[in-house]
Design an enzyme around this catalytic site. Structure first.
Site, PDB file in Angstrom:
ATOM      1  N   ASN A   6      -0.052  49.163   0.381  1.00  0.00           N
ATOM      2  CA  ASN A   6       1.017  48.162   0.368  1.00  0.00           C
ATOM      3  C   ASN A   6       1.310  47.834  -1.097  1.00  0.00           C
ATOM      4  O   ASN A   6       0.534  47.137  -1.742  1.00  0.00           O
ATOM      5  CB  ASN A   6       0.548  46.910   1.127  1.00  0.00           C
ATOM      6  CG  ASN A   6       1.544  45.775   1.026  1.00  0.00           C
ATOM      7  OD1 ASN A   6       2.686  45.973   0.634  1.00  0.00           O
ATOM      8  ND2 ASN A   6       1.102  44.575   1.390  1.00  0.00           N
ATOM      9  N   LYS A   8       3.653  46.070  -2.188  1.00  0.00           N
ATOM     10  CA  LYS A   8       4.252  44.725  -2.313  1.00  0.00           C
ATOM     11  C   LYS A   8       5.508  44.794  -3.193  1.00  0.00           C
ATOM     12  O   LYS A   8       6.214  45.802  -3.183  1.00  0.00           O
ATOM     13  CB  LYS A   8       3.222  43.732  -2.852  1.00  0.00           C
ATOM     14  CG  LYS A   8       1.907  43.790  -2.082  1.00  0.00           C
ATOM     15  CD  LYS A   8       1.012  42.625  -2.348  1.00  0.00           C
ATOM     16  CE  LYS A   8      -0.328  42.869  -1.690  1.00  0.00           C
ATOM     17  NZ  LYS A   8      -1.170  41.710  -1.617  1.00  0.00           N
ATOM     18  N   HIS A  88       2.192  40.476   7.778  1.00  0.00           N
ATOM     19  CA  HIS A  88       1.300  40.382   6.615  1.00  0.00           C
ATOM     20  C   HIS A  88       1.107  38.906   6.264  1.00  0.00           C
ATOM     21  O   HIS A  88       2.039  38.104   6.379  1.00  0.00           O
ATOM     22  CB  HIS A  88       1.905  41.144   5.435  1.00  0.00           C
ATOM     23  CG  HIS A  88       0.949  41.285   4.291  1.00  0.00           C
ATOM     24  ND1 HIS A  88       0.720  40.265   3.398  1.00  0.00           N
ATOM     25  CD2 HIS A  88       0.134  42.298   3.925  1.00  0.00           C
ATOM     26  CE1 HIS A  88      -0.193  40.656   2.522  1.00  0.00           C
ATOM     27  NE2 HIS A  88      -0.568  41.888   2.820  1.00  0.00           N
ATOM     28  N   GLU A  90       1.048  37.323   3.613  1.00  0.00           N
ATOM     29  CA  GLU A  90       1.984  36.756   2.623  1.00  0.00           C
ATOM     30  C   GLU A  90       3.291  36.354   3.296  1.00  0.00           C
ATOM     31  O   GLU A  90       3.908  35.357   2.935  1.00  0.00           O
ATOM     32  CB  GLU A  90       2.200  37.760   1.475  1.00  0.00           C
ATOM     33  CG  GLU A  90       0.977  37.801   0.571  1.00  0.00           C
ATOM     34  CD  GLU A  90       0.783  39.090  -0.199  1.00  0.00           C
ATOM     35  OE1 GLU A  90       1.702  39.912  -0.278  1.00  0.00           O
ATOM     36  OE2 GLU A  90      -0.337  39.272  -0.723  1.00  0.00           O
ATOM     37  N   GLU A 158      -7.099  41.441   7.925  1.00  0.00           N
ATOM     38  CA  GLU A 158      -7.109  41.114   6.500  1.00  0.00           C
ATOM     39  C   GLU A 158      -7.426  39.633   6.329  1.00  0.00           C
ATOM     40  O   GLU A 158      -6.530  38.779   6.478  1.00  0.00           O
ATOM     41  CB  GLU A 158      -5.737  41.386   5.885  1.00  0.00           C
ATOM     42  CG  GLU A 158      -5.289  42.821   5.998  1.00  0.00           C
ATOM     43  CD  GLU A 158      -4.202  43.124   4.982  1.00  0.00           C
ATOM     44  OE1 GLU A 158      -4.487  43.878   4.057  1.00  0.00           O
ATOM     45  OE2 GLU A 158      -3.103  42.576   5.110  1.00  0.00           O
ATOM     46  N   GLY A 164      -5.971  40.053  -2.569  1.00  0.00           N
ATOM     47  CA  GLY A 164      -5.548  39.865  -3.950  1.00  0.00           C
ATOM     48  C   GLY A 164      -6.455  38.954  -4.756  1.00  0.00           C
ATOM     49  O   GLY A 164      -6.103  38.535  -5.853  1.00  0.00           O
ATOM     50  N   SER A 196      -8.908  43.321  -0.949  1.00  0.00           N
ATOM     51  CA  SER A 196      -9.605  43.753  -2.165  1.00  0.00           C
ATOM     52  C   SER A 196     -10.412  45.037  -1.978  1.00  0.00           C
ATOM     53  O   SER A 196     -11.505  45.191  -2.536  1.00  0.00           O
ATOM     54  CB  SER A 196     -10.481  42.621  -2.709  1.00  0.00           C
ATOM     55  OG  SER A 196      -9.679  41.503  -3.046  1.00  0.00           O
TER      56      SER A 196
END
Ligand code: PEP
Length: 236
Positions: A6, A8, A88, A90, A158, A164, A196
């Site tokens: 990903n 991003k 996701h 985010e 996740e 991150g 990570s």
């Protein structure tokens, strides 16, 4: 086994083409998935070797219409995508996407001929309260559309606190969660771990029974690092 990247909202057209051209073809049972920023999908597709698939980072749940700034699943399919990330963390936090919306997007993806990678994961406070298993089970129950069978989707676990941040969940934590998810959704679905992941920890994570691959953010922006993760998948 699916090794997914990903990217991003990172890079430029030149960066994306260069990085895509350096990714190694996995061969065997391993598949690689690259999810670049939407404007670079076609350019990246042209650089990908055998066994490397293209994916979007998100899609709308409607097939077309007045949804400025959004991308329909069918449009992703049109430019060569086979997969799309939905839910996701985010997007769940920054775009306020809830399980119901994620489920609608997953259904739209399937209808467009894509495989949705449905993302779930608990926040730090849920883990600290010992509620992580229940939180993730509930996300799965409400984010995976009714009637979906194992070939229809990929699931990505996740933990939000590991994305991150450089903090990876421990092997025991990953094992516990992936075994719980497997018991809930049954056999056949690839369950990816994300948070990570890097070359140094990929082999240990991929060796776990119910880990069917990894979803990699930061480390996927470096070709050497990401290729080392693909190699860990090939050796597993
Ligand atoms: C992700 O964005 O899905 C992710 C896992 O990011 P990172 O690898 O940087 O934690």
């Amino acid at each position: 086994m699916l090794i997914a990247a990903n990217w991003k909202m990172n890079g430029s057209a030149d960066f994306a083409k260069d990085l895509a051209s350096k990714i190694i073809s996995p061969g065997g049972d391993v598949k690689v998935l690259i999810c670049p920023p939407t404007p670079y999908l076609s350019a990246v597709k042209a650089e990908l070797g055998d066994g490397i698939y293209l994916g979007g980072q998100d899609c709308h749940d409607q097939a077309e219409g007045a949804y400025t700034g959004s991308t329909a699943a069918g449009m992703l399919e049109d430019v060569g995508c086979e997969y799309v990330l939905v839910g996701h963390s985010e997007r769940r936090s920054m775009c306020h996407e809830n399980d119901k919306m994620v489920s609608s997007k997953a259904r739209a993806a399937k209808e467009a001929g894509l495989i949705p990678v449905i993302c779930v994961g608990e926040k730090l406070e849920s883990r600290e309260a010992g509620e992580h298993l229940e939180v993730v089970k509930s996300q799965i129950k409400h984010s995976v559309p009714d009637g979906f069978v194992s070939d229809d989707y990929v699931l990505a676990y996740e933990p939000v606190w590991a994305i991150g941040t450089g903090k990876t969940a421990s092997i025991d934590d990953i094992n516990e969660m992936h075994n719980t998810i497997r018991a809930q959704i049954g056999p056949g679905v690839d369950i990816l771990y994300g948070g990570s992941v890097k070359a140094a920890n990929a082999a240990d994570i991929l060796s776990l029974n119910n880990v069917g691959g990894v979803l990699v953010g930061g480390a996927s922006l470096n070709a050497d690092e990401f290729n080392a993760i693909i190699k860990a998948g090939i050796l597993d």
